[in-house]
Design a protein around this motif. Sequence first.
Motif, PDB file in Angstrom:
ATOM      1  N   CYS A  39       1.294  -1.191  -0.199  1.00  0.00           N
ATOM      2  CA  CYS A  39      -0.049  -0.250  -0.067  1.00  0.00           C
ATOM      3  C   CYS A  39       1.105   1.000   0.102  1.00  0.00           C
ATOM      4  CB  CYS A  39      -0.495  -0.165   1.207  1.00  0.00           C
ATOM      5  SG  CYS A  39      -2.111   1.214   0.436  1.00  0.00           S
ATOM      6  N   GLU A 102     -11.824   6.317  -2.253  1.00  0.00           N
ATOM      7  CA  GLU A 102     -11.220   4.502  -2.507  1.00  0.00           C
ATOM      8  C   GLU A 102      -9.806   4.965  -3.135  1.00  0.00           C
ATOM      9  OE1 GLU A 102     -14.015   0.814  -3.814  1.00  0.00           O
ATOM     10  OE2 GLU A 102     -14.743   2.701  -3.977  1.00  0.00           O
ATOM     11  N   TYR A 105      -6.899   0.328  -6.887  1.00  0.00           N
ATOM     12  CA  TYR A 105      -6.370  -1.128  -6.873  1.00  0.00           C
ATOM     13  C   TYR A 105      -5.564  -1.330  -7.548  1.00  0.00           C
ATOM     14  CZ  TYR A 105     -10.403  -0.280  -3.090  1.00  0.00           C
ATOM     15  OH  TYR A 105     -10.987  -0.017  -2.254  1.00  0.00           O
ATOM     16  N   ASN A 106      -5.458  -1.098  -8.413  1.00  0.00           N
ATOM     17  CA  ASN A 106      -4.515  -1.546  -9.614  1.00  0.00           C
ATOM     18  C   ASN A 106      -2.785  -1.070  -9.557  1.00  0.00           C
ATOM     19  OD1 ASN A 106      -3.544  -2.182 -12.168  1.00  0.00           O
ATOM     20  ND2 ASN A 106      -5.077  -0.899 -13.019  1.00  0.00           N
ATOM     21  N   TYR A 137      -0.896   2.706  -5.917  1.00  0.00           N
ATOM     22  CA  TYR A 137      -1.942   1.923  -5.972  1.00  0.00           C
ATOM     23  C   TYR A 137      -1.692   1.134  -4.152  1.00  0.00           C
ATOM     24  CZ  TYR A 137       1.459  -2.607  -4.742  1.00  0.00           C
ATOM     25  OH  TYR A 137       2.147  -2.706  -4.604  1.00  0.00           O
ATOM     26  N   ASN A 139      -3.286  -2.246  -2.314  1.00  0.00           N
ATOM     27  CA  ASN A 139      -3.717  -3.946  -2.214  1.00  0.00           C
ATOM     28  C   ASN A 139      -5.380  -3.526  -2.092  1.00  0.00           C
ATOM     29  OD1 ASN A 139      -4.625  -6.475  -1.030  1.00  0.00           O
ATOM     30  ND2 ASN A 139      -2.377  -6.992  -2.677  1.00  0.00           N
ATOM     31  N   LYS A 140      -6.079  -4.357  -2.733  1.00  0.00           N
ATOM     32  CA  LYS A 140      -7.266  -4.168  -2.418  1.00  0.00           C
ATOM     33  C   LYS A 140      -8.089  -5.036  -1.007  1.00  0.00           C
ATOM     34  CE  LYS A 140     -12.043  -4.806  -5.025  1.00  0.00           C
ATOM     35  NZ  LYS A 140     -12.408  -4.889  -5.840  1.00  0.00           N
ATOM     36  N   THR A 141      -7.122  -6.030  -1.289  1.00  0.00           N
ATOM     37  CA  THR A 141      -7.187  -6.623   0.443  1.00  0.00           C
ATOM     38  C   THR A 141      -7.408  -6.408   1.670  1.00  0.00           C
ATOM     39  OG1 THR A 141      -7.556  -8.826  -0.829  1.00  0.00           O
ATOM     40  CG2 THR A 141      -6.814  -9.086   1.387  1.00  0.00           C
ATOM     41  N   TYR A 143      -6.849  -3.372   2.067  1.00  0.00           N
ATOM     42  CA  TYR A 143      -7.302  -1.653   2.400  1.00  0.00           C
ATOM     43  C   TYR A 143      -8.883  -1.764   2.425  1.00  0.00           C
ATOM     44  CZ  TYR A 143      -9.428   2.599   1.673  1.00  0.00           C
ATOM     45  OH  TYR A 143     -10.100   3.851   2.226  1.00  0.00           O
ATOM     46  N   LEU A 144      -9.606  -2.500   1.707  1.00  0.00           N
ATOM     47  CA  LEU A 144     -10.726  -3.093   2.628  1.00  0.00           C
ATOM     48  C   LEU A 144     -10.799  -4.182   4.072  1.00  0.00           C
ATOM     49  CD1 LEU A 144     -12.596  -4.333  -1.242  1.00  0.00           C
ATOM     50  CD2 LEU A 144     -12.346  -1.850   0.537  1.00  0.00           C
TER      51      LEU A 144
END
Length: 171
Positions: A39, A102, A105-106, A137, A139-141, A143-144
């Motif tokens: 991140c 937001e 994520y890419n 970016y 990482n989506k996992t 951050y969420l």
Amino acid sequence: MAESDGRIFRPTKPPGATLECTQGIMGVIFLIIVYINDCPRQPYIPIYLLVMGVVSLLMNVLVALSCYASLGIYSKIWTCFVYLFIFCWFIAGNVWIYSIYEPNYNKTGSSMDPYYNKTGSSTDPYYNKTGSSMDPYCNKTLYLFAFWTTNLSYIMLGLIIFISCCLLVVQ
């Protein structure tokens, strides 16, 4: 068992939920260690989650220790310090998490861009030659997970306040 003044002292066992939470927290710490460098948009988010996990483990140890050992006032003092730290750290985590909502994520869309971090005349480290700001970016996992655990904390706080108010009205 120890005897003092003719009374039998039996140490209480820590709640089973404390032991189960410890296993869950250790799993979360492992997850965060895997994504610790994923991140660059806000590098404090994985650190925030890691510290919260370690502090939660510390709280579980304090709860279990207070069940087996009579630490007296020292246990309460340490617990107060840990709660104060958790409160301040939670506020800092909220700033870090919600300030980038937001994120991109890419991973390949930003850090692999040929203009990425070409500052030119701008003082913005994410400014490129085309004149636009490229967000690195997150990482989506990671951050969420941070986003929804923070939201869940607020939801739980709201439920606790609501149930407490209901109980006060009933009495």
